[in-house]
Motif scaffolding. Structure first.
Motif, short mmCIF file in Angstrom:
data_model
loop_
_atom_site.label_atom_id
_atom_site.label_comp_id
_atom_site.label_asym_id
_atom_site.label_seq_id
_atom_site.Cartn_x
_atom_site.Cartn_y
_atom_site.Cartn_z
N ALA A 196 -9.03 -4.03 -0.70
CA ALA A 196 -8.30 -4.95 -1.85
C ALA A 196 -8.59 -6.35 -1.52
O ALA A 196 -8.60 -7.01 -2.65
CB ALA A 196 -6.91 -4.57 -1.56
N GLN A 208 -4.28 3.97 -6.60
CA GLN A 208 -4.37 4.24 -5.24
C GLN A 208 -4.32 5.79 -5.18
O GLN A 208 -5.07 6.29 -4.24
CB GLN A 208 -3.30 3.58 -4.48
CG GLN A 208 -3.34 2.03 -4.19
CD GLN A 208 -4.84 1.87 -3.48
OE1 GLN A 208 -5.77 1.02 -4.00
NE2 GLN A 208 -4.90 2.21 -2.28
N ASN A 243 -8.07 0.65 2.72
CA ASN A 243 -7.47 0.12 1.55
C ASN A 243 -7.45 -1.18 1.31
O ASN A 243 -7.43 -1.72 0.55
CB ASN A 243 -6.30 1.17 0.90
CG ASN A 243 -6.71 2.56 0.62
OD1 ASN A 243 -7.76 2.77 0.13
ND2 ASN A 243 -5.71 3.49 0.59
N THR A 244 -6.66 -1.87 2.55
CA THR A 244 -6.47 -3.16 2.56
C THR A 244 -7.58 -4.07 2.66
O THR A 244 -7.88 -5.12 1.85
CB THR A 244 -5.37 -3.52 3.84
OG1 THR A 244 -4.41 -2.86 3.75
CG2 THR A 244 -5.15 -5.07 3.92
N GLU A 263 -10.63 -4.93 -6.88
CA GLU A 263 -9.48 -4.55 -6.27
C GLU A 263 -8.59 -5.79 -5.97
O GLU A 263 -7.46 -5.83 -5.97
CB GLU A 263 -9.59 -3.64 -4.98
CG GLU A 263 -10.23 -2.19 -5.48
CD GLU A 263 -9.99 -1.33 -4.28
OE1 GLU A 263 -9.03 -1.32 -3.55
OE2 GLU A 263 -11.07 -0.52 -4.01
N THR A 291 1.75 -5.36 3.95
CA THR A 291 0.85 -5.91 4.44
C THR A 291 1.12 -7.53 4.63
O THR A 291 1.09 -8.14 3.40
CB THR A 291 -0.65 -5.81 4.23
OG1 THR A 291 -0.62 -4.22 4.11
CG2 THR A 291 -1.51 -6.32 4.97
N CYS A 346 -7.41 8.04 -3.58
CA CYS A 346 -7.11 8.79 -2.40
C CYS A 346 -7.62 10.18 -2.86
O CYS A 346 -8.42 10.83 -1.77
CB CYS A 346 -5.69 8.98 -2.38
SG CYS A 346 -5.12 9.87 -0.73
N GLN A 377 0.67 -1.25 -0.16
CA GLN A 377 0.08 0.04 -0.19
C GLN A 377 0.98 1.30 0.09
O GLN A 377 1.66 1.31 0.76
CB GLN A 377 -0.95 0.03 1.14
CG GLN A 377 -2.01 -0.85 1.44
CD GLN A 377 -3.01 -0.69 0.25
OE1 GLN A 377 -3.24 0.40 0.02
NE2 GLN A 377 -3.89 -1.73 -0.31
N LYS A 411 -6.57 5.11 6.62
CA LYS A 411 -6.58 4.96 5.14
C LYS A 411 -6.00 3.57 4.83
O LYS A 411 -6.48 2.97 3.85
CB LYS A 411 -5.94 6.13 4.56
CG LYS A 411 -6.73 7.32 4.51
CD LYS A 411 -5.95 8.43 3.73
CE LYS A 411 -6.89 9.83 3.94
NZ LYS A 411 -5.80 10.75 3.44
N VAL A 412 -4.92 3.07 5.35
CA VAL A 412 -4.16 2.02 4.89
C VAL A 412 -5.31 0.77 5.38
O VAL A 412 -5.19 -0.15 4.60
CB VAL A 412 -2.81 1.78 5.67
CG1 VAL A 412 -2.24 0.52 5.74
CG2 VAL A 412 -1.77 2.95 5.12
#
Length: 145
Positions: free
Chosen positions: A99, A128, A95-96, A105, A27, A132, A14, A91-92
């Protein structure tokens, strides 16, 4: 739901956008339901010594229950290193989860794990970055209302 495939694709990256640039995180999923997130550069130097910036756990007990929305779950996030701000950590995590839970995704995750030579990191960073910016615009528009 693609989240159930996390065991088959336990690694992902990420970007975190900050001050006109970005840095990359990696991750790693660990049983039973934990994600450890560290600087990619630290991981590349020595995977065993890369210190996590944050850890998050998914508690999906509700997902298996009948009569409960299949998209309901709890997430616990612990930011354990000051190298990442709370808002960046959020946010991470989002987003994970996106995904691993969204078909569109998950393609990136699967490619990263199963065909790493085919994974286009520049394309993913662009994707990404656009995501964002769109999220920030949506947040700003909601704030103005």
């Amino acid at each position: 739901m693609y989240f159930r495939l996390v065991h088959t694709s336990p690694f992902f990256v990420q970007p975190v956008f900050r001050d006109g640039g970005f840095f990359m995180l990696i991750t790693q999923f660990q049983e039973p339901s934990h994600f450890l997130i560290a600087y990619l550069e630290d991981y590349k130097l020595d995977p065993a010594r890369a210190q996590p910036l944050l850890i998050f756990s998914v508690i999906d007990d509700l997902i298996a229950k009948p009569k409960i929305d299949a998209n309901v779950g709890l997430v616990r996030v612990d930011v354990i290193n000051p190298g990442i701000r709370d808002d960046e950590g959020l946010k991470v995590v989002q987003n994970t989860l996106d995904a691993y839970c969204n078909e569109d995704e998950f393609f990136h995750v699967k490619t990263f794990n199963k065909s790493p030579n085919s994974f286009d990191v520049d394309d993913f960073i662009s994707f990404q970055n656009q995501k964002c910016k769109t999220t920030e615009e949506d947040t700003n528009n909601e704030t103005l209302k």
